[in-house]
Design an enzyme around this catalytic site. Structure first.
Site: not given
Length: 301
Positions: A60, A104, A127
């Site tokens: 990412k 994460q 997200d």
């Protein structure tokens, strides 16, 4: 449906589709910079040293650099307290330079993922996991779409795969993939208007249901679960699974497997995603698009 009933199976190359999205974003970011505006800034938080998480976050960060985004990686030891992590998120929420916040997953057992996700400002929830974000998605309101389902939607668009009036079967009911994917496919609009069936561990006659599907989205986390005898001739098969399977014959001691038995299903499917190289790159591309959108909304305000 375009491409259905082809004699040869077509691989849905996620790397190629993602690259086209990143190329477009790179131009958009350059335009922002040339106009004297701030470029998108994504902050990723990594707790502990889980190998898979390290790999995902690194990809990412690399993608951000490729398109010209600013990116910041904040690392914490696995022993960090929930209070300290929440404190960091609150600081990022109020930082006008930060457009997107990514935590994460998974997190250590002593920290509630739900509590952490709920603490992220919905305007920076790139997200797409916050309850407000999910609620807007369900209601069909503008919002950040969870990255993996959004990536699949973008892939369907890239390869011009028609979904309207088709039967889509989603195997898996997670809040990250299965449920939002079913909402997107059934919603009015491009890459929507499908008739959707969600299947899970308690579904009876799964094979028969899958055989009626024009589109199968496999997101259950069981390597090689979907086989050719479950797939209708010419169907579109999207493999979301990515699992490390022990393989002493490999140098690394493992291999990466999807939820679809690729070689077997390739004999029946019209379109099929590989693992790796299918949905994974599209998830990152979707995350970048969400972050750019968050930045654009800030400039608009």
């Amino acid at each position: 449906m375009a491409g259905f009933y082809l004699c040869e199976m077509q691989i849905l190359d996620g790397k190629a589709a993602a690259q086209s999205i990143k190329d477009a974003l790179k131009l958009d970011v350059a335009q922002l910079a040339s106009n004297g505006k701030e470029v998108p800034h994504l902050v990723a938080i990594l707790v502990g040293n889980n190998g898979a998480s390290e790999t995902y976050v690194a990809a990412k960060v690399k993608a951000c650099e490729e398109v010209g985004f600013k990116s910041t990686l904040i690392r914490f030891e696995s022993t960090i307290s929930a209070f300290r992590l929440l404190e960091t998120i609150r600081e990022l929420n109020t930082d006008p330079d930060v457009d997107g916040i990514l935590v994460q997953l998974p997190l250590p057992a002593h920290i509630s993922s739900e509590e952490i996700i709920n603490a992220i400002d919905p305007s920076k929830d790139v997200d797409g996991f916050h309850p407000v974000t999910v609620g807007r998605l369900v209601l069909g309101q503008p919002t950040f779409i969870p990255a993996t389902p959004y990536g699949i939607q973008l892939m369907l668009a890239h390869y011009k795969i028609e979904t309207s009036g088709r039967h889509a079967v989603v195997i898996g009911r997670s809040n990250i993939v299965g449920r939002p994917m079913s909402i997107l496919l059934s919603a009015a609009g491009p890459q929507g208007n499908a008739t959707v069936t969600i299947c899970h561990s308690q579904t009876k006659n799964l094979k028969e249901i899958c055989l009626s599907a024009d589109i199968i989205i496999a997101a259950l986390g069981r390597p090689g679960f979907v086989t050719a005898d479950m797939v209708k001739e010419g169907a579109v098969v999207i493999d979301v699974g990515i699992t490390r399977v022990d393989d002493p014959g490999r140098k690394r001691g493992y291999r990466i497997s999807g939820d679809v038995n690729f070689d077997d299903v390739a004999t029946k499917a019209g379109f099929l995603t590989p693992v790796p190289g299918g949905v994974g790159p599209m998830t990152i591309a979707a995350l970048l698009k969400n972050t750019f959108h968050a930045c654009a909304l800030k400039h608009y305000d």
